[in-house]
Write an enzyme that holds these catalytic residues in place. Structure first.
Site, PDB file in Angstrom:
ATOM      1  N   LYS A 202      -2.495   0.165   6.134  1.00 21.16           N
ATOM      2  CA  LYS A 202      -3.244  -0.868   5.427  1.00 21.16           C
ATOM      3  C   LYS A 202      -2.970  -2.205   6.103  1.00 21.16           C
ATOM      4  O   LYS A 202      -1.825  -2.648   6.191  1.00 21.16           O
ATOM      5  CB  LYS A 202      -2.825  -0.919   3.950  1.00 21.16           C
ATOM      6  CG  LYS A 202      -3.510  -2.055   3.196  1.00 21.16           C
ATOM      7  CD  LYS A 202      -3.284  -1.965   1.717  1.00 21.16           C
ATOM      8  CE  LYS A 202      -3.914  -3.151   1.010  1.00 21.16           C
ATOM      9  NZ  LYS A 202      -3.735  -3.089  -0.433  1.00 21.16           N
ATOM     10  N   LYS A 224      -0.044 -11.800   2.753  1.00 21.16           N
ATOM     11  CA  LYS A 224       0.567 -10.479   2.612  1.00 21.16           C
ATOM     12  C   LYS A 224       1.043  -9.922   3.950  1.00 21.16           C
ATOM     13  O   LYS A 224       1.248  -8.728   4.100  1.00 21.16           O
ATOM     14  CB  LYS A 224      -0.431  -9.530   1.925  1.00 21.16           C
ATOM     15  CG  LYS A 224      -0.824  -9.978   0.508  1.00 21.16           C
ATOM     16  CD  LYS A 224      -1.600  -8.886  -0.247  1.00 21.16           C
ATOM     17  CE  LYS A 224      -1.901  -9.322  -1.682  1.00 21.16           C
ATOM     18  NZ  LYS A 224      -2.531  -8.246  -2.465  1.00 21.16           N
ATOM     19  N   LYS A 255      -7.207   1.469   6.107  1.00 21.67           N
ATOM     20  CA  LYS A 255      -7.911   0.437   5.363  1.00 21.67           C
ATOM     21  C   LYS A 255      -7.736  -0.915   6.035  1.00 21.67           C
ATOM     22  O   LYS A 255      -6.586  -1.251   6.353  1.00 21.67           O
ATOM     23  CB  LYS A 255      -7.329   0.391   3.941  1.00 21.67           C
ATOM     24  CG  LYS A 255      -7.885  -0.706   3.069  1.00 21.67           C
ATOM     25  CD  LYS A 255      -7.167  -0.726   1.760  1.00 21.67           C
ATOM     26  CE  LYS A 255      -7.704  -1.880   0.946  1.00 21.67           C
ATOM     27  NZ  LYS A 255      -6.954  -2.087  -0.252  1.00 21.67           N
TER      28      LYS A 255
HETATM   29  C1  PBG Z   1      -4.140  -4.069  -3.947  1.00 20.99           C
HETATM   30  C2  PBG Z   1      -5.374  -3.644  -3.284  1.00 20.99           C
HETATM   31  C3  PBG Z   1      -6.247  -4.437  -2.532  1.00 20.99           C
HETATM   32  C4  PBG Z   1      -7.361  -3.647  -2.238  1.00 20.99           C
HETATM   33  C5  PBG Z   1      -7.121  -2.388  -2.788  1.00 20.99           C
HETATM   34  N1  PBG Z   1      -5.883  -2.405  -3.428  1.00 20.99           N
HETATM   35  C6  PBG Z   1      -6.204  -5.875  -2.157  1.00 20.99           C
HETATM   36  C7  PBG Z   1      -5.063  -6.414  -1.449  1.00 20.99           C
HETATM   37  O1  PBG Z   1      -4.223  -5.705  -0.876  1.00 20.99           O
HETATM   38  O2  PBG Z   1      -4.961  -7.636  -1.457  1.00 20.99           O
HETATM   39  C8  PBG Z   1      -8.579  -4.109  -1.491  1.00 20.99           C
HETATM   40  C9  PBG Z   1      -9.803  -3.310  -1.679  1.00 20.99           C
HETATM   41  C10 PBG Z   1     -11.060  -3.970  -1.233  1.00 20.99           C
HETATM   42  O3  PBG Z   1     -11.066  -5.060  -0.623  1.00 20.99           O
HETATM   43  O4  PBG Z   1     -12.108  -3.359  -1.499  1.00 20.99           O
HETATM   44  N2  PBG Z   1      -2.928  -3.721  -3.452  1.00 20.99           N
END
Ligand code: PBG
Length: 330
Positions: A202, A224, A255
């Site tokens: 991620k 983050k 992701k």
């Molecule tokens: C939270 C999370 C996020 C997304 C999914 N779970 C946002 C982030 O990490 O700030 C993003 C999903 C999207 O943008 O469709 N941990």
């Protein structure tokens, strides 16, 4: 590679001559079975609020969510990924609401299991919807993320979701060691059939903007980047998936998807586990916005984009287009 005598003309177009022929030699097909639909649930009754930066996506109160999920299931979609919109007055520094046995997500899971038992439920494990600071983990007084202390909260959260009846927990927090900690705890409590869909690779991405609008969960300070990955790295993705597999992940995820097709491709080659790709909120918003201007053919661009993710190696795609695509594929 077979070689033809040079005096014979090569005519690859021969196989593109008709739609029937093209279908016959097609290498990749997109199916409704590939799709997972992310959905937002909020408190209240009879409420459905469109997310401004995600036209066509809504925050639903539980009653309306259940109706929508029944419809989604009728369309043949196998699974939903749930995200809760937590009111500001239920947030705190440590995200205690995340493991409330009667919390919004827990009650939602129980209600879906009663109303639409055939649909698979995936619940997110991360603290950001529940913390006042909006980070995925616990934070010390200097704003540093406390990795190992966070694991304890994530474990409580995952167990409370398992107790409520979720099928998969999906840790999206990117703390080190969380897959192992959650798997160990689930097994110890007897939840041997609750799976883990790990957000393994991620990235710290600007494509999450609209999602943070949807949950009102943007970080209040900093970013983050100390836990989500650097967009420039590919080898690190392979390291992360290797660790998550060793720690007990059942499905691994990359992701975002569109700007990371090379990562999906490499990850697919490196594992025999199913690979999921998350076509995130910003990817959705870009297509919707261009389509609203009439600049692209929306349906064709959606299908082409999702097909590219499958071609890259994704077995499953989390996408806000899931419902639209299910209708298109009927
Ligand atoms: C939270 C999370 C996020 C997304 C999914 N779970 C946002 C982030 O990490 O700030 C993003 C999903 C999207 O943008 O469709 N941990």
């Amino acid at each position: 590679m077979s070689s033809q005598p040079l005096n014979l003309p090569q005519r690859p177009r021969r196989l593109r001559r008709t739609e029937t022929l093209r279908k016959m030699v097609r290498e990749t097909t997109l199916s409704v079975d590939d799709l997972i639909y992310p959905m937002f649930v909020m408190e209240g009754e009879e409420e459905k609020v469109e997310i401004a930066s995600m036209p066509g996506c809504y925050r639903y109160s539980l009653d309306l969510l259940l109706e929508e999920i029944a419809e989604v299931s009728r369309l043949g979609i196998n699974a939903v990924a749930l995200f809760p919109v937590i009111p500001e007055n239920q947030k705190d520094d440590t995200g205690t609401e995340s493991y409330n046995p009667e919390g919004l997500i827990q009650e939602t899971v129980k209600a879906i299991k009663k109303a639409v038992p055939e649909i698979l439920i995936i619940t997110d494990v991360a603290l950001d919807p529940f913390t006042t600071h909006g980070h995925d983990g616990l934070v010390d007084e200097n704003g540093k993320i406390l990795n190992d202390q966070t694991l304890e909260v994530l474990v409580k959260m995952a167990l409370s979701q398992a107790e409520a009846g979720t099928d998969f927990v999906a840790p999206s927090d990117m703390m080190d060691g969380r897959i192992g900690a959650i798997r160990t705890a689930l097994d110890a409590e007897g939840y041997i059939n609750v799976g883990i869909l790990a957000y393994s690779a991620k990235y710290a991405s600007a494509y999450y903007g609209p999602f943070r609008d949807a949950l009102d969960s943007a970080p209040k300070f900093g970013d983050k980047k100390t836990y989500q990955m650097d967009a420039a790295n590919a080898k690190e993705a392979l390291k992360e998936i290797e660790l998550d597999i060793a720690e007990g992940a059942d499905i691994i995820m990359v992701k975002p998807a569109l700007a990371y097709l090379d990562i999906i491709c490499q990850v697919k080659a490196a594992t025999n586990l199913p690979v999921a790709a998350y076509d995130v909120s910003g990817e959705y918003a870009m297509i919707k916005a261009a389509a609203q201007y009439g600049w692209i053919d929306e349906k064709k661009v959606i299908l082409e984009t999702l097909t590219s993710m499958k071609r890259a190696g994704a077995d499953l795609i989390l996408t806000y287009f899931a419902k639209e695509v299910a209708l298109m594929l009927m």
